[in-house]
Design an enzyme around this catalytic site. Structure first.
Site, mmCIF file in Angstrom:
data_model
loop_
_atom_site.group_PDB
_atom_site.id
_atom_site.type_symbol
_atom_site.label_atom_id
_atom_site.label_comp_id
_atom_site.label_asym_id
_atom_site.label_seq_id
_atom_site.Cartn_x
_atom_site.Cartn_y
_atom_site.Cartn_z
ATOM 1 N N GLU A 240 1.936 -0.445 -4.995
ATOM 2 C CA GLU A 240 0.832 0.576 -5.455
ATOM 3 C C GLU A 240 1.704 1.787 -5.503
ATOM 4 O O GLU A 240 2.202 2.235 -4.499
ATOM 5 C CB GLU A 240 -0.291 0.887 -4.246
ATOM 6 C CG GLU A 240 -1.293 1.693 -4.679
ATOM 7 C CD GLU A 240 -2.054 2.289 -3.598
ATOM 8 O OE1 GLU A 240 -3.406 2.348 -3.790
ATOM 9 O OE2 GLU A 240 -1.784 2.221 -2.327
ATOM 10 N N ASP B 141 0.787 -1.272 0.048
ATOM 11 C CA ASP B 141 0.000 -0.181 0.097
ATOM 12 C C ASP B 141 1.004 1.296 -0.009
ATOM 13 O O ASP B 141 1.786 1.165 0.754
ATOM 14 C CB ASP B 141 -0.839 0.039 1.296
ATOM 15 C CG ASP B 141 -1.763 1.191 1.435
ATOM 16 O OD1 ASP B 141 -2.720 1.404 0.656
ATOM 17 O OD2 ASP B 141 -1.641 2.124 2.399
#
Length: 719
Positions: free
Chosen positions: A388, A352
């Site tokens: 990401e 993330d």
């Protein structure tokens, strides 16, 4: 036992609480602490402290001690004494119980009504004040874990990148409403291991699940005040502990339950990827609670402001950012990742806001300490690593910029095809790159098409059903006046906002859904499906359902005929991808003949059947095109060195609002073509054939996939 029979010096490694059969070694890093205490608690009454032991030894900034007689199941917490000087970034407060950063399991949740802040909330001096009340009644306890587990010889299926089809889902959301899963298992790791879940995933054809965060997380106080929770879990408290919210067998067996889930999925040939949040923790900014790292060594673990160490730098939008420039923080993250691979047997990670992890002295650097550490690590360099590639800080959008070890969520792919099927102009060159693996982003760095994780929808944003039914977000249930979530979604509601019973609108929406799914499964790279898109899941227009632990997020398994048809269509698409080597290429296209192939590996056509020219790619109104993938022009061999061949595919795309007639390529490109997929038909209308040079009409906003069988004698196989 909750009281040690003896306290010995112990060892500085490994960090955390480690049981060896006779006792527990406890080791805790803190450069600035004057003293670290371990508090033990009664398992039958977790609020009763049974012993408090000051760790007796210090080695290289690690406090350590050995608690003889303490074993698995013991509850404990930490307290750290030292200078309280927030202006210097130091917030030691021995009145506050802390979670061990290396805890393998956690009992209980944070109670924000308890004094879990280092300072007096409401004081005029804010965080410069000092709170001497005990936070233990409102804090979780750590659990000593026995890591032994019988894997029964089940190993990772070791899915190769060409075979990878990723399914992003939530442990609880997938299982919570499934009528064939026993009620006591719903919403849990045990429920996700149920044969019904495994059978669905296998019949769909996916080869990996990417689970939303399962690290022990903490809910934000502002959500609790509204009666909401952090359902997604992007607010980590413990990087080694599976979140006990998803344990049907309780916190003392959560590790084994998680391992059992992994074992069941591996036995079925499905890999397990974890969405991990190492960019920040749940301790918030300088006004946030004191739960773990902030109470042990905030100067080591967090990036502080260059103007004042009192404040944290925030590249994540959550109040803090982990400081991976510091060797101890880097060690924490690397130790955690290795633990999940070696002990929990997971197969890879999606990071993330990975740009934050790649920041060095504030700026993104593809040679940052974390990225370099991953590259040389003998364990982690062998698993699947997915970035990401953005955060909310300056220079945060880094799609295509990560080093060779990483694949990336390709946000440009998502945006290009949302715009294309919406009918926007000037996209021909963009979709050409995205369909063929995004060589413009990944080739120069030495990566192949599998660096591109292709997706149209993900947990963050609209579901596929909602993408074609809503143009505006509808996040009122989040109780933030609909101000949260992205405003720019590149969505199109097909004429009516929200649900509709107009047959024409419903038909168009269903066709658009099939267009998106077909595009995804024929594109070069790794396809990622958002869980539930295959059954028409809706979040009622909510594009930021992070706090909706309810039927807005939970999958509805009561399928009507339309949703059953969508599921069958998706299964056929995945099966087609697995059967066609040209859709699973390991190298980028060259646009030329390979070896002794009859056809080029890639050729682009206008609707009139002629090959596209460079000028065609620049025309603003190019919404209709076709491309051919030569089945005998795959520039790689199989594992035995044999040439890989397969069917030749012709893919026709029409994003116009009117039907377009396509002239199929001339005879030299192949004779009869079989229609494998027609998105204008809910059943795909497979089996029909049409001759080379013939004509096909694609209805408005539709696409077709046609097949010409491989030449006689050609060998199949993975690209």
């Amino acid at each position: 036992m909750t009281v040690p029979t003896a306290v010995w010096p112990g060892k500085p490694q490994p960090l955390g609480a480690t049981w060896d059969g006779q006792g527990v070694n406890v080791a805790v890093f803190s450069e600035w602490a004057d003293r670290i205490d371990v508090c033990l608690y009664d398992v039958r009454d977790p609020n009763r402290e049974t012993a408090r032991i000051t760790l007796p030894e210090r080695t290289r900034n690690v406090r350590h001690g050995y608690l003889r007689g303490v074993g698995p199941g013991a509850l404990y917490g930490l307290r750290a004494a030292g200078p309280y000087d927030p202006a210097r970034g130091l917030r030691f407060n021995p009145n506050k119980l802390l979670v061990d950063p290396y805890a393998r399991a956690v009992f209980g949740r944070v109670d924000f009504d308890a004094p879990v802040y280092a300072y007096r909330v409401g004081s005029r001096r804010a965080d410069l004040s000092f709170d001497d009340r005990d936070s233990a009644p409102g804090m979780p306890r750590c659990i000593v874990v026995d890591g032994r587990f019988n894997w029964e010889g089940v190993e990772s299926p070791r899915i190769t990148w060409p075979q990878l089809v990723v399914y992003e889902t939530h442990v609880k959301g997938f299982t919570m409403r499934h009528p064939e899963i026993p009620e006591y298992l719903r919403g849990t790791y045990g429920g996700f291991a149920h044969p019904v879940v495994v059978d669905h995933l296998r019949s769909l054809g996916v080869t990996a699940v990417e689970l939303l965060p399962v690290h022990q997380a903490v809910d934000e106080s502002f959500l609790e005040a509204k009666g909401l929770t952090n359902y997604w879990g992007y607010n980590t408290l413990g990087y080694f502990a599976p979140d006990t919210r998803y344990a049907c067998t309780g916190p003392f067996n959560v590790v084994n339950e998680f391992k059992g889930m992994v074992k069941a999925l591996h036995r079925a040939g499905i890999e397990v990827l974890l969405d991990v949040v190492y960019n920040h923790t749940g301790e918030g900014n300088h006004l946030g609670p004191l739960l773990s790292l902030k109470g042990l060594d905030p100067l080591a673990y967090y990036v502080t402001s260059s103007e004042s160490a009192r404040y944290f730098q925030d590249f994540t939008g959550t109040g803090n950012s982990l400081n991976l420039d510091h060797p101890q923080t880097l060690k924490l993250v690397m130790d955690s990742l290795r633990y999940w691979v070696q002990e929990m047997h997971v197969d890879g990670f999606r990071f993330d806001l990975c740009t934050t992890l790649g920041r060095h002295r504030g700026s993104f650097d593809r040679n940052a300490p974390f990225l370099d550490a991953i590259h040389q690590d003998p364990v982690l360099s062998r698993v699947k690593l997915i970035a990401e590639p953005w955060d909310v800080g300056q220079g945060g959008y880094q799609v295509g910029a990560f080093p060779v070890d990483f694949s990336e969520w390709n946000g440009k792919y998502r945006d290009a095809f949302r715009k294309y099927w919406k009918g926007e102009e000037n996209l021909a060159a963009e979709i050409g790159y995205r369909l063929t693996g995004s060589a413009d982003l990944y080739q120069l760095s030495g990566r192949g098409p599998y660096a591109s994780i292709n997706f149209v929808t993900a947990h963050d944003g609209f579901t596929l059903h909602d993408l074609v039914a809503y143009e505006q977000k509808h996040n009122e249930a989040n109780l933030e006046d609909n101000k949260d979530g992205a405003d720019d979604n590149n969505s199109w509601n097909c004429g009516v906002e929200g649900e509709s019973d107009d047959p024409a609108i419903v038909a168009l929406r269903e066709r658009q859904v099939r267009n998106f799914l077909t595009t995804l499964l024929v594109s070069n790279g790794v396809p990622m499906l958002l869980g539930g898109d295959e059954i028409g899941r809706t979040q009622r227009g909510n594009n930021n359902a992070y706090c909706q632990d309810n039927e807005i997020s939970w999958y509805d398994w009561n399928l009507d005929e339309r949703r059953k048809s969508l599921l069958a269509f998706t299964r056929r698409l995945v099966r087609m991808r697995m059967e066609q080597p040209v859709l699973r290429r390991r190298r980028f296209f060259r646009g030329e003949q390979i070896w002794d192939s009859h056809l080029k590996d890639l050729a682009w056509f206008r609707p009139d059947g002629t090959v596209m020219t460079p000028e065609d790619w620049t025309q603003p109104f190019v919404r209709s095109l076709g491309y051919l993938l030569g089945g005998d022009a795959i520039a790689t061999t199989d594992t035995q060195g044999n040439k890989v061949t397969g069917d030749t595919l012709l893919i026709l795309m029409n994003a116009n609002h009117e039907p377009v007639e396509f002239v199929l390529p001339a005879i030299e490109w192949g004779r009869d073509w079989e229609i494998l997929v027609d998105t204008a038909d809910g059943d795909g209308r497979t089996g029909a054939s049409t001759p080379a040079g013939g004509k096909l009409t694609l209805v408005d906003r539709s696409m077709m996939v046609l097949r010409r069988p491989a030449f006689a004698g050609g060998a199949g196989g993975g690209g």
